[in-house]
Design a protein around this motif. Structure first.
Motif, PDB file in Angstrom:
ATOM      1  N   ARG A 163     -33.365 -21.282  60.349  1.00 16.48           N
ATOM      2  CA  ARG A 163     -34.659 -20.779  59.855  1.00 16.48           C
ATOM      3  C   ARG A 163     -34.703 -19.261  59.790  1.00 16.48           C
ATOM      4  O   ARG A 163     -35.225 -18.691  58.827  1.00 16.48           O
ATOM      5  N   ALA A 164     -34.175 -18.596  60.820  1.00 15.22           N
ATOM      6  CA  ALA A 164     -34.222 -17.134  60.829  1.00 15.22           C
ATOM      7  C   ALA A 164     -33.347 -16.545  59.724  1.00 15.22           C
ATOM      8  O   ALA A 164     -33.757 -15.613  59.021  1.00 15.22           O
ATOM      9  N   LEU A 165     -32.153 -17.083  59.536  1.00 14.58           N
ATOM     10  CA  LEU A 165     -31.281 -16.590  58.473  1.00 14.58           C
ATOM     11  C   LEU A 165     -31.859 -16.908  57.099  1.00 14.58           C
ATOM     12  O   LEU A 165     -31.692 -16.128  56.150  1.00 14.58           O
ATOM     13  N   SER A 166     -32.556 -18.016  56.980  1.00  8.05           N
ATOM     14  CA  SER A 166     -33.170 -18.381  55.697  1.00  8.05           C
ATOM     15  C   SER A 166     -34.310 -17.432  55.344  1.00  8.05           C
ATOM     16  O   SER A 166     -34.597 -17.217  54.157  1.00  8.05           O
ATOM     17  N   ARG A 167     -34.957 -16.853  56.343  1.00  6.05           N
ATOM     18  CA  ARG A 167     -36.008 -15.875  56.058  1.00  6.05           C
ATOM     19  C   ARG A 167     -35.422 -14.612  55.434  1.00  6.05           C
ATOM     20  O   ARG A 167     -36.105 -13.887  54.697  1.00  6.05           O
ATOM     21  N   ILE A 168     -34.138 -14.362  55.703  1.00  4.43           N
ATOM     22  CA  ILE A 168     -33.481 -13.182  55.148  1.00  4.43           C
ATOM     23  C   ILE A 168     -32.864 -13.470  53.779  1.00  4.43           C
ATOM     24  O   ILE A 168     -32.992 -12.673  52.847  1.00  4.43           O
ATOM     25  N   ALA A 169     -32.188 -14.604  53.651  1.00  4.90           N
ATOM     26  CA  ALA A 169     -31.381 -14.884  52.447  1.00  4.90           C
ATOM     27  C   ALA A 169     -31.960 -15.975  51.558  1.00  4.90           C
ATOM     28  O   ALA A 169     -31.369 -16.298  50.535  1.00  4.90           O
ATOM     29  N   GLY A 170     -33.103 -16.547  51.912  1.00  2.00           N
ATOM     30  CA  GLY A 170     -33.625 -17.673  51.142  1.00  2.00           C
ATOM     31  C   GLY A 170     -33.171 -18.984  51.777  1.00  2.00           C
ATOM     32  O   GLY A 170     -32.333 -18.996  52.677  1.00  2.00           O
ATOM     33  N   ASP A 171     -33.717 -20.076  51.311  1.00  2.96           N
ATOM     34  CA  ASP A 171     -33.449 -21.390  51.895  1.00  2.96           C
ATOM     35  C   ASP A 171     -31.956 -21.720  51.831  1.00  2.96           C
ATOM     36  O   ASP A 171     -31.414 -22.008  50.764  1.00  2.96           O
ATOM     37  N   LEU A 172     -31.299 -21.704  52.976  1.00  3.50           N
ATOM     38  CA  LEU A 172     -29.855 -21.934  53.018  1.00  3.50           C
ATOM     39  C   LEU A 172     -29.497 -23.408  52.903  1.00  3.50           C
ATOM     40  O   LEU A 172     -28.321 -23.743  52.720  1.00  3.50           O
ATOM     41  N   HIS A 173     -30.459 -24.299  53.024  1.00  2.00           N
ATOM     42  CA  HIS A 173     -30.188 -25.726  52.904  1.00  2.00           C
ATOM     43  C   HIS A 173     -30.457 -26.246  51.488  1.00  2.00           C
ATOM     44  O   HIS A 173     -30.292 -27.432  51.221  1.00  2.00           O
ATOM     45  N   ARG A 174     -30.816 -25.372  50.604  1.00  3.59           N
ATOM     46  CA  ARG A 174     -31.196 -25.795  49.255  1.00  3.59           C
ATOM     47  C   ARG A 174     -29.994 -26.211  48.419  1.00  3.59           C
ATOM     48  O   ARG A 174     -30.075 -27.120  47.590  1.00  3.59           O
ATOM     49  N   TYR A 175     -28.847 -25.569  48.641  1.00  2.07           N
ATOM     50  CA  TYR A 175     -27.703 -25.763  47.753  1.00  2.07           C
ATOM     51  C   TYR A 175     -26.620 -26.608  48.417  1.00  2.07           C
ATOM     52  O   TYR A 175     -25.566 -26.120  48.789  1.00  2.07           O
ATOM     53  N   ARG A 176     -26.901 -27.859  48.611  1.00  2.00           N
ATOM     54  CA  ARG A 176     -25.942 -28.865  49.071  1.00  2.00           C
ATOM     55  C   ARG A 176     -25.058 -28.382  50.218  1.00  2.00           C
ATOM     56  O   ARG A 176     -23.901 -28.018  50.021  1.00  2.00           O
ATOM     57  N   PRO A 177     -25.572 -28.375  51.430  1.00  2.55           N
ATOM     58  CA  PRO A 177     -24.755 -27.975  52.586  1.00  2.55           C
ATOM     59  C   PRO A 177     -23.528 -28.874  52.724  1.00  2.55           C
ATOM     60  O   PRO A 177     -23.556 -30.049  52.352  1.00  2.55           O
ATOM     61  N   MET A 178     -22.453 -28.303  53.246  1.00  3.35           N
ATOM     62  CA  MET A 178     -21.241 -29.076  53.477  1.00  3.35           C
ATOM     63  C   MET A 178     -21.076 -29.315  54.966  1.00  3.35           C
ATOM     64  O   MET A 178     -21.074 -28.380  55.772  1.00  3.35           O
ATOM     65  N   ASN A 179     -20.950 -30.569  55.340  1.00  2.00           N
ATOM     66  CA  ASN A 179     -20.867 -30.962  56.734  1.00  2.00           C
ATOM     67  C   ASN A 179     -19.577 -31.730  56.981  1.00  2.00           C
ATOM     68  O   ASN A 179     -19.210 -32.605  56.198  1.00  2.00           O
ATOM     69  N   GLN A 180     -18.872 -31.393  58.065  1.00  2.68           N
ATOM     70  CA  GLN A 180     -17.665 -32.118  58.461  1.00  2.68           C
ATOM     71  C   GLN A 180     -17.644 -32.260  59.971  1.00  2.68           C
ATOM     72  O   GLN A 180     -18.205 -31.424  60.695  1.00  2.68           O
ATOM     73  N   GLN A 181     -16.972 -33.308  60.444  1.00  2.00           N
ATOM     74  CA  GLN A 181     -16.861 -33.508  61.878  1.00  2.00           C
ATOM     75  C   GLN A 181     -15.527 -34.155  62.212  1.00  2.00           C
ATOM     76  O   GLN A 181     -14.883 -34.770  61.367  1.00  2.00           O
ATOM     77  N   ASN A 182     -15.134 -34.003  63.476  1.00  2.00           N
ATOM     78  CA  ASN A 182     -13.880 -34.552  63.958  1.00  2.00           C
ATOM     79  C   ASN A 182     -14.087 -35.055  65.378  1.00  2.00           C
ATOM     80  O   ASN A 182     -14.544 -34.314  66.248  1.00  2.00           O
ATOM     81  N   ASP A 183     -13.760 -36.308  65.606  1.00  2.00           N
ATOM     82  CA  ASP A 183     -13.913 -36.891  66.927  1.00  2.00           C
ATOM     83  C   ASP A 183     -12.534 -37.107  67.533  1.00  2.00           C
ATOM     84  O   ASP A 183     -11.856 -38.090  67.249  1.00  2.00           O
ATOM     85  N   HIS A 184     -12.105 -36.160  68.362  1.00  2.00           N
ATOM     86  CA  HIS A 184     -10.796 -36.205  68.989  1.00  2.00           C
ATOM     87  C   HIS A 184     -10.987 -36.432  70.484  1.00  2.00           C
ATOM     88  O   HIS A 184     -11.996 -35.996  71.058  1.00  2.00           O
ATOM     89  N   PRO A 185     -10.059 -37.117  71.157  1.00  2.00           N
ATOM     90  CA  PRO A 185     -10.214 -37.332  72.596  1.00  2.00           C
ATOM     91  C   PRO A 185     -10.359 -36.043  73.395  1.00  2.00           C
ATOM     92  O   PRO A 185     -10.983 -36.046  74.457  1.00  2.00           O
ATOM     93  N   ALA A 186      -9.804 -34.945  72.906  1.00  2.00           N
ATOM     94  CA  ALA A 186      -9.877 -33.687  73.646  1.00  2.00           C
ATOM     95  C   ALA A 186     -11.075 -32.845  73.238  1.00  2.00           C
ATOM     96  O   ALA A 186     -11.728 -32.225  74.080  1.00  2.00           O
ATOM     97  N   VAL A 187     -11.372 -32.783  71.933  1.00  2.00           N
ATOM     98  CA  VAL A 187     -12.453 -31.937  71.435  1.00  2.00           C
ATOM     99  C   VAL A 187     -13.225 -32.682  70.359  1.00  2.00           C
ATOM    100  O   VAL A 187     -12.636 -33.168  69.391  1.00  2.00           O
ATOM    101  N   ARG A 188     -14.517 -32.763  70.523  1.00  2.00           N
ATOM    102  CA  ARG A 188     -15.388 -33.299  69.466  1.00  2.00           C
ATOM    103  C   ARG A 188     -15.933 -32.106  68.692  1.00  2.00           C
ATOM    104  O   ARG A 188     -16.638 -31.262  69.234  1.00  2.00           O
TER     105      ARG A 188
END
Length: 227
Positions: free
Chosen positions: A84-109
């Protein structure tokens, strides 16, 4: 420029967001006009770092004590990181299709979210990463500088940030071209990075305001993922 590594097969991409292959890599300015896409290299470097880190810790994990984790795993970091704070500076950052990735590893999630302030021309890009270390405490390596970050943007100055997690540091690249906020709290490491293209008249130039917004959004993310 650091080459583009292939994403580890263990990383899962949210199919409702932008596919990684559609994203153009960052190119250094060499007299060519147009905006740069400054964040795919960062995503690739983070994936490699997480994979190497996870593999090494998995091999020695039984010999080291597991850290305390007081944060839950995120299923979609782009939903939990509201920016929210960064969006007040640069505009709605969630407007242009955010990219999300995740990895579930036994050592690091791990989880990564990439946001940008425009569809084809972006004056600010934000990359957020959360790593939950399950087998070893990341504190000993927290201060180790990132070689791929230094190679791309140069060695910047480091400033301590008070009142955020157990420890928090802010790294400012030469010329304020990029900022990185890193937070350590137990076995969790949070990273928020911002990159300006430098080619748009709307590129945020107030470094102090960006720093304050990153800290505010980082504090909100920690609260959102707290168990």
């Amino acid at each position: 420029m650091i080459g583009e590594p292939e994403l580890d097969a263990a990383w899962e991409t949210d199919h409702t967001t932008r596919p990684a292959e559609e994203i153009a890599p960052r190119e250094r300015e060499a007299g060519a006009a147009g905006a740069r896409r400054p964040w795919l290299w960062a995503l690739g470097g983070a994936v490699i770092a997480s994979a190497v880190w996870a593999g090494g810790l998995y091999a020695f994990g039984d010999r080291l004590s597991a850290p305390e984790l007081s944060y839950r795993a995120t299923e979609n970091l782009c939903q939990d990181f509201e920016a929210r704070a960064l969006s007040r500076i640069a505009g709605d950052l969630h407007r242009y299709r955010p990219m999300n990735q995740q990895n579930d590893h036994p050592a690091v999630r791990g989880a990564i979210c990439v946001l940008q302030s425009g569809e084809t021309v972006s004056n600010l890009s934000v990359r957020t990463q959360v790593d939950l270390h399950r087998r070893t405490d990341p504190e000993a390596e927290f201060d180790v500088p990132s070689l791929w970050l230094a190679a791309e943007i140069g060695v910047g100055r480091t400033e301590a940030v008070q009142g955020l997690g157990e420890r928090a540091v802010l790294i400012v690249a030469p010329g304020d071209a990029a900022l990185q906020l890193r937070v350590l709290d137990g076995g969790a490491v949070f990273t928020i990075e911002t990159y300006g293209t430098g080619s748009s008249p709307n590129t945020p130039t107030d470094t102090a305001a960006l720093q304050a917004a990153m800290v505010e959004d980082g504090r909100a993310l920690l609260a959102a993922l707290k168990k």
